[in-house]
Design a protein around this motif. Structure first.
Motif, PDB file in Angstrom:
ATOM      1  N   SER A  26     -30.727  14.063  29.553  1.00 14.43           N
ATOM      2  CA  SER A  26     -31.344  14.137  28.232  1.00 14.43           C
ATOM      3  C   SER A  26     -30.858  13.016  27.325  1.00 14.43           C
ATOM      4  O   SER A  26     -31.650  12.406  26.592  1.00 14.43           O
ATOM      5  N   GLU A  27     -29.576  12.732  27.390  1.00 18.16           N
ATOM      6  CA  GLU A  27     -29.001  11.663  26.570  1.00 18.16           C
ATOM      7  C   GLU A  27     -29.557  10.303  26.976  1.00 18.16           C
ATOM      8  O   GLU A  27     -29.855   9.463  26.117  1.00 18.16           O
ATOM      9  N   ILE A  30     -33.262   9.938  25.561  1.00 16.14           N
ATOM     10  CA  ILE A  30     -33.387   9.732  24.109  1.00 16.14           C
ATOM     11  C   ILE A  30     -32.765   8.406  23.680  1.00 16.14           C
ATOM     12  O   ILE A  30     -33.300   7.702  22.834  1.00 16.14           O
ATOM     13  N   HIS A  31     -31.650   8.038  24.279  1.00 12.88           N
ATOM     14  CA  HIS A  31     -31.015   6.771  23.942  1.00 12.88           C
ATOM     15  C   HIS A  31     -31.924   5.593  24.327  1.00 12.88           C
ATOM     16  O   HIS A  31     -32.107   4.656  23.541  1.00 12.88           O
ATOM     17  N   THR A  46     -28.304  10.331  19.809  1.00 12.99           N
ATOM     18  CA  THR A  46     -28.087  10.688  21.213  1.00 12.99           C
ATOM     19  C   THR A  46     -27.229  11.947  21.317  1.00 12.99           C
ATOM     20  O   THR A  46     -27.398  12.740  22.232  1.00 12.99           O
ATOM     21  N   ALA A  49     -28.773  15.314  21.979  1.00 12.79           N
ATOM     22  CA  ALA A  49     -29.244  15.605  23.333  1.00 12.79           C
ATOM     23  C   ALA A  49     -28.131  16.080  24.255  1.00 12.79           C
ATOM     24  O   ALA A  49     -28.385  16.445  25.400  1.00 12.79           O
ATOM     25  N   SER A  67     -36.302  17.730  28.154  1.00 12.80           N
ATOM     26  CA  SER A  67     -35.854  17.977  26.780  1.00 12.80           C
ATOM     27  C   SER A  67     -35.630  16.654  26.050  1.00 12.80           C
ATOM     28  O   SER A  67     -36.041  16.496  24.895  1.00 12.80           O
ATOM     29  N   GLY A  68     -34.984  15.705  26.718  1.00  8.18           N
ATOM     30  CA  GLY A  68     -34.775  14.391  26.124  1.00  8.18           C
ATOM     31  C   GLY A  68     -36.091  13.684  25.839  1.00  8.18           C
ATOM     32  O   GLY A  68     -36.248  13.020  24.810  1.00  8.18           O
ATOM     33  N   THR A 131     -35.071  11.500  35.523  1.00  8.06           N
ATOM     34  CA  THR A 131     -34.748  10.902  34.225  1.00  8.06           C
ATOM     35  C   THR A 131     -35.556   9.619  34.016  1.00  8.06           C
ATOM     36  O   THR A 131     -36.153   9.418  32.953  1.00  8.06           O
TER      37      THR A 131
END
Length: 157
Positions: A26-27, A30-31, A46, A49, A67-68, A131
């Motif tokens: 997730s991180e 979003i990042h 970040t 997340a 989710s991210g 991812t």
């Protein structure tokens, strides 16, 4: 050609963050998307997340990459207090959900990874791939939105 490069770069960047252990799924998403959009939100976003990996806090529920991805879509289509919901937000979030469900037959982390040993290199590679898929899918959708592209003050897209 440039479009495919941007999409592939987003995929590789998100995968790389996760593969190297710098972020979880997730991180990483979003990042990567915050960077792609030219950092519309502070880099500390970040942190929001960080509770979603391994299906929300290791519960095995909704895949953290998804989710991210939804959070990343919120950077583009989310609303501020007092504003009406952007008509694009919920449909595009549902479309991401459906895309991953079509590819992996579920959006649930424990289902997507059920045949893989938790700490195995195979599971990590599988999750890295998901991812990257989410980051690439979101990037592709953002590139489709000409109105959004015009408003972004970054050269990243």
């Amino acid at each position: 050609m440039e479009r495919e490069k941007v999409i592939n770069d987003a995929r590789k960047k998100a995968e790389g963050y996760f593969q190297r252990g710098e972020f979880f799924c997730s991180e990483s998403v979003i990042h990567t998307l915050n960077e792609l959009l030219g950092w519309p939100l502070d880099r500390s976003i970040t942190r929001l997340a960080s509770g979603f990996p391994i299906g929300i806090g290791k519960s095995g529920c909704v895949c953290g990459a998804i989710s991210g991805g939804v959070m990343a879509l919120g950077m583009a289509y989310g609303r501020d207090y007092g504003n009406a919901m952007n008509g694009k937000m919920l449909p595009i979030a549902a479309e991401l959900h459906d895309h991953i469900k079509k590819l992996y037959r579920s959006t649930c982390c424990r289902v997507i990874t059920k045949d893989l040993v938790f700490d195995s290199p195979e599971r990590k590679a599988h999750c890295v791939k998901i991812t990257g898929e989410v980051a690439a899918w979101v990037t592709d959708k953002l590139l489709d939105d000409e109105e959004l592209i015009r408003t972004i003050k970054s050269v990243n897209i």
